[in-house]
Motif scaffolding. Structure first.
Motif, PDB file in Angstrom:
ATOM      1  N   LEU A  41      -1.057  -9.451 -14.434  1.00 40.45           N
ATOM      2  CA  LEU A  41      -1.415  -9.472 -15.853  1.00 40.45           C
ATOM      3  C   LEU A  41      -2.798  -8.879 -16.054  1.00 40.45           C
ATOM      4  CD1 LEU A  41      -0.072 -10.472 -18.444  1.00 40.45           C
ATOM      5  CD2 LEU A  41      -1.409 -12.571 -18.230  1.00 40.45           C
ATOM      6  N   GLY A  42      -2.896  -7.881 -16.905  1.00 40.78           N
ATOM      7  CA  GLY A  42      -4.170  -7.264 -17.215  1.00 40.78           C
ATOM      8  C   GLY A  42      -4.664  -6.256 -16.201  1.00 40.78           C
ATOM      9  N   LYS A  43      -3.839  -5.959 -15.202  1.00 40.43           N
ATOM     10  CA  LYS A  43      -4.251  -5.016 -14.163  1.00 40.43           C
ATOM     11  C   LYS A  43      -3.290  -3.843 -14.086  1.00 40.43           C
ATOM     12  CE  LYS A  43      -6.662  -8.347 -11.245  1.00 40.43           C
ATOM     13  NZ  LYS A  43      -6.848  -8.854  -9.862  1.00 40.43           N
ATOM     14  N   GLN A  44      -3.730  -2.800 -13.399  1.00 40.23           N
ATOM     15  CA  GLN A  44      -2.880  -1.623 -13.230  1.00 40.23           C
ATOM     16  C   GLN A  44      -1.831  -1.874 -12.143  1.00 40.23           C
ATOM     17  OE1 GLN A  44      -5.591   1.670 -12.434  1.00 40.23           O
ATOM     18  NE2 GLN A  44      -5.461   2.299 -14.582  1.00 40.23           N
ATOM     19  N   ARG A  45      -0.733  -1.154 -12.248  1.00 45.39           N
ATOM     20  CA  ARG A  45       0.300  -1.235 -11.224  1.00 45.39           C
ATOM     21  C   ARG A  45      -0.246  -0.664  -9.913  1.00 45.39           C
ATOM     22  NH1 ARG A  45       6.349   0.497 -12.839  1.00 45.39           N
ATOM     23  NH2 ARG A  45       5.686  -0.861 -14.555  1.00 45.39           N
ATOM     24  N   GLU A  46       0.052  -1.350  -8.809  1.00 46.92           N
ATOM     25  CA  GLU A  46      -0.455  -0.918  -7.519  1.00 46.92           C
ATOM     26  C   GLU A  46       0.650  -0.894  -6.478  1.00 46.92           C
ATOM     27  OE1 GLU A  46      -3.410  -3.694  -6.154  1.00 46.92           O
ATOM     28  OE2 GLU A  46      -1.987  -5.326  -5.921  1.00 46.92           O
ATOM     29  N   LEU A  47       0.462  -0.041  -5.487  1.00 48.61           N
ATOM     30  CA  LEU A  47       1.429   0.058  -4.401  1.00 48.61           C
ATOM     31  C   LEU A  47       1.364  -1.185  -3.523  1.00 48.61           C
ATOM     32  CD1 LEU A  47       2.253   3.055  -2.177  1.00 48.61           C
ATOM     33  CD2 LEU A  47       1.439   0.974  -1.086  1.00 48.61           C
ATOM     34  N   VAL A  48       2.525  -1.686  -3.143  1.00 48.48           N
ATOM     35  CA  VAL A  48       2.602  -2.777  -2.177  1.00 48.48           C
ATOM     36  C   VAL A  48       3.027  -2.221  -0.822  1.00 48.48           C
ATOM     37  CG1 VAL A  48       3.712  -4.954  -1.561  1.00 48.48           C
ATOM     38  CG2 VAL A  48       3.163  -4.461  -3.965  1.00 48.48           C
ATOM     39  N   ALA A  49       4.173  -1.552  -0.787  1.00 46.94           N
ATOM     40  CA  ALA A  49       4.669  -0.992   0.470  1.00 46.94           C
ATOM     41  C   ALA A  49       5.747   0.035   0.176  1.00 46.94           C
ATOM     42  CB  ALA A  49       5.239  -2.088   1.374  1.00 46.94           C
ATOM     43  N   THR A  50       5.852   1.021   1.069  1.00 49.93           N
ATOM     44  CA  THR A  50       6.894   2.033   0.964  1.00 49.93           C
ATOM     45  C   THR A  50       7.556   2.238   2.313  1.00 49.93           C
ATOM     46  OG1 THR A  50       5.389   3.860   1.422  1.00 49.93           O
ATOM     47  CG2 THR A  50       5.698   3.264  -0.898  1.00 49.93           C
ATOM     48  N   ILE A  51       8.769   2.776   2.267  1.00 49.97           N
ATOM     49  CA  ILE A  51       9.505   3.093   3.486  1.00 49.97           C
ATOM     50  C   ILE A  51      10.293   4.363   3.240  1.00 49.97           C
ATOM     51  CG2 ILE A  51      11.420   1.563   2.795  1.00 49.97           C
ATOM     52  CD1 ILE A  51      11.814   0.978   5.833  1.00 49.97           C
ATOM     53  N   ASN A  52      10.230   5.303   4.189  1.00 46.77           N
ATOM     54  CA  ASN A  52      10.964   6.555   3.979  1.00 46.77           C
ATOM     55  C   ASN A  52      12.345   6.482   4.628  1.00 46.77           C
ATOM     56  OD1 ASN A  52      10.640   7.092   6.731  1.00 46.77           O
ATOM     57  ND2 ASN A  52       9.000   8.592   6.406  1.00 46.77           N
ATOM     58  N   SER A  53      13.090   7.550   4.498  1.00 44.81           N
ATOM     59  CA  SER A  53      14.468   7.549   4.989  1.00 44.81           C
ATOM     60  C   SER A  53      14.548   7.416   6.504  1.00 44.81           C
ATOM     61  CB  SER A  53      15.186   8.820   4.544  1.00 44.81           C
ATOM     62  OG  SER A  53      14.495   9.961   4.998  1.00 44.81           O
ATOM     63  N   GLY A  54      13.448   7.747   7.185  1.00 41.88           N
ATOM     64  CA  GLY A  54      13.425   7.607   8.633  1.00 41.88           C
ATOM     65  C   GLY A  54      12.961   6.244   9.106  1.00 41.88           C
ATOM     66  N   GLY A  55      12.546   5.395   8.155  1.00 46.37           N
ATOM     67  CA  GLY A  55      12.124   4.045   8.500  1.00 46.37           C
ATOM     68  C   GLY A  55      10.624   3.873   8.659  1.00 46.37           C
ATOM     69  N   SER A  56       9.851   4.932   8.464  1.00 43.42           N
ATOM     70  CA  SER A  56       8.398   4.806   8.550  1.00 43.42           C
ATOM     71  C   SER A  56       7.884   4.078   7.313  1.00 43.42           C
ATOM     72  CB  SER A  56       7.750   6.181   8.655  1.00 43.42           C
ATOM     73  OG  SER A  56       8.112   6.802   9.859  1.00 43.42           O
ATOM     74  N   THR A  57       6.922   3.188   7.541  1.00 36.79           N
ATOM     75  CA  THR A  57       6.428   2.348   6.448  1.00 36.79           C
ATOM     76  C   THR A  57       4.944   2.553   6.203  1.00 36.79           C
ATOM     77  OG1 THR A  57       5.944   0.495   7.917  1.00 36.79           O
ATOM     78  CG2 THR A  57       8.160   0.599   6.982  1.00 36.79           C
ATOM     79  N   ASN A  58       4.553   2.166   5.000  1.00 38.82           N
ATOM     80  CA  ASN A  58       3.155   2.197   4.591  1.00 38.82           C
ATOM     81  C   ASN A  58       2.945   0.982   3.707  1.00 38.82           C
ATOM     82  OD1 ASN A  58       0.500   3.296   4.086  1.00 38.82           O
ATOM     83  ND2 ASN A  58       1.235   3.822   2.051  1.00 38.82           N
ATOM     84  N   SER A  59       1.805   0.306   3.843  1.00 43.57           N
ATOM     85  CA  SER A  59       1.578  -0.868   3.009  1.00 43.57           C
ATOM     86  C   SER A  59       0.110  -0.989   2.638  1.00 43.57           C
ATOM     87  CB  SER A  59       2.062  -2.136   3.715  1.00 43.57           C
ATOM     88  OG  SER A  59       1.360  -2.330   4.926  1.00 43.57           O
ATOM     89  N   ALA A  60      -0.135  -1.707   1.559  1.00 44.25           N
ATOM     90  CA  ALA A  60      -1.496  -1.939   1.109  1.00 44.25           C
ATOM     91  C   ALA A  60      -2.211  -2.863   2.092  1.00 44.25           C
ATOM     92  CB  ALA A  60      -1.477  -2.565  -0.282  1.00 44.25           C
ATOM     93  N   ASP A  61      -3.500  -2.664   2.219  1.00 44.92           N
ATOM     94  CA  ASP A  61      -4.288  -3.496   3.139  1.00 44.92           C
ATOM     95  C   ASP A  61      -4.175  -4.966   2.782  1.00 44.92           C
ATOM     96  OD1 ASP A  61      -7.034  -1.109   3.566  1.00 44.92           O
ATOM     97  OD2 ASP A  61      -5.093  -1.284   4.562  1.00 44.92           O
ATOM     98  N   SER A  62      -4.051  -5.261   1.487  1.00 46.38           N
ATOM     99  CA  SER A  62      -4.042  -6.651   1.035  1.00 46.38           C
ATOM    100  C   SER A  62      -2.795  -7.423   1.478  1.00 46.38           C
ATOM    101  CB  SER A  62      -4.146  -6.694  -0.494  1.00 46.38           C
ATOM    102  OG  SER A  62      -3.061  -5.997  -1.088  1.00 46.38           O
ATOM    103  N   VAL A  63      -1.752  -6.704   1.890  1.00 45.19           N
ATOM    104  CA  VAL A  63      -0.523  -7.391   2.287  1.00 45.19           C
ATOM    105  C   VAL A  63      -0.177  -7.190   3.759  1.00 45.19           C
ATOM    106  CG1 VAL A  63       0.348  -7.142  -0.067  1.00 45.19           C
ATOM    107  CG2 VAL A  63       1.087  -5.518   1.706  1.00 45.19           C
ATOM    108  N   LYS A  64      -0.951  -6.376   4.455  1.00 46.83           N
ATOM    109  CA  LYS A  64      -0.651  -6.116   5.878  1.00 46.83           C
ATOM    110  C   LYS A  64      -0.697  -7.416   6.662  1.00 46.83           C
ATOM    111  CE  LYS A  64      -1.677  -1.290   6.556  1.00 46.83           C
ATOM    112  NZ  LYS A  64      -2.661  -0.408   6.009  1.00 46.83           N
ATOM    113  N   GLY A  65       0.306  -7.578   7.508  1.00 47.54           N
ATOM    114  CA  GLY A  65       0.394  -8.776   8.320  1.00 47.54           C
ATOM    115  C   GLY A  65       1.113  -9.922   7.631  1.00 47.54           C
TER     116      GLY A  65
END
Length: 121
Positions: A41-65
């Protein structure tokens, strides 16, 4: 048409877990990147995590682990396992996917309608 339908949101206490699911349906030839974003609420949309068709992932530092993204390509479904939830994780979580509807067509970006995640302290 293509639809992304999220499920699995809800209310959980701090330290708890939730699993979000997002299924893509409709006229789909192939799905490339899939991901989760969130907007508090009141903030911009931000990335949490993504995964490509090959299974490689990327995630925000705030949710890693704590958060893990995965996908079942046969079902055109992406998941977000959220553990050790914190009150600051409270937000509307949106599913996102790049989808090609027909052979030879371009990938188009789609969004789900969002699912609320509320973490109480």
């Amino acid at each position: 048409q293509v639809h992304l339908v999220e499920s699995g949101g809800g209310l959980v206490q701090a330290g708890g877990s939730l699993r979000l699911s997002c299924a893509a349906s409709g006229s789909i030839f192939s799905v490339n990147d899939m991901g989760w974003y969130r907007q508090a609420l009141g903030k911009q949309r931000e990335l949490v995590a993504t995964i490509n068709s090959g299974g490689s992932t990327n995630s925000a530092d705030s949710v890693k682990g704590r958060f893990t993204i995965s996908r079942d390509s046969a079902k055109n479904t992406v998941y977000l396992q959220m553990n050790s939830l914190k009150p600051e994780d409270t937000a509307v979580y949106y599913c996102n996917a790049d989808i090609r509807r027909y052979s030879g067509s371009v990938y188009v970006n789609y969004w789900g309608q969002g699912t609320q995640v509320t973490v109480s302290s």
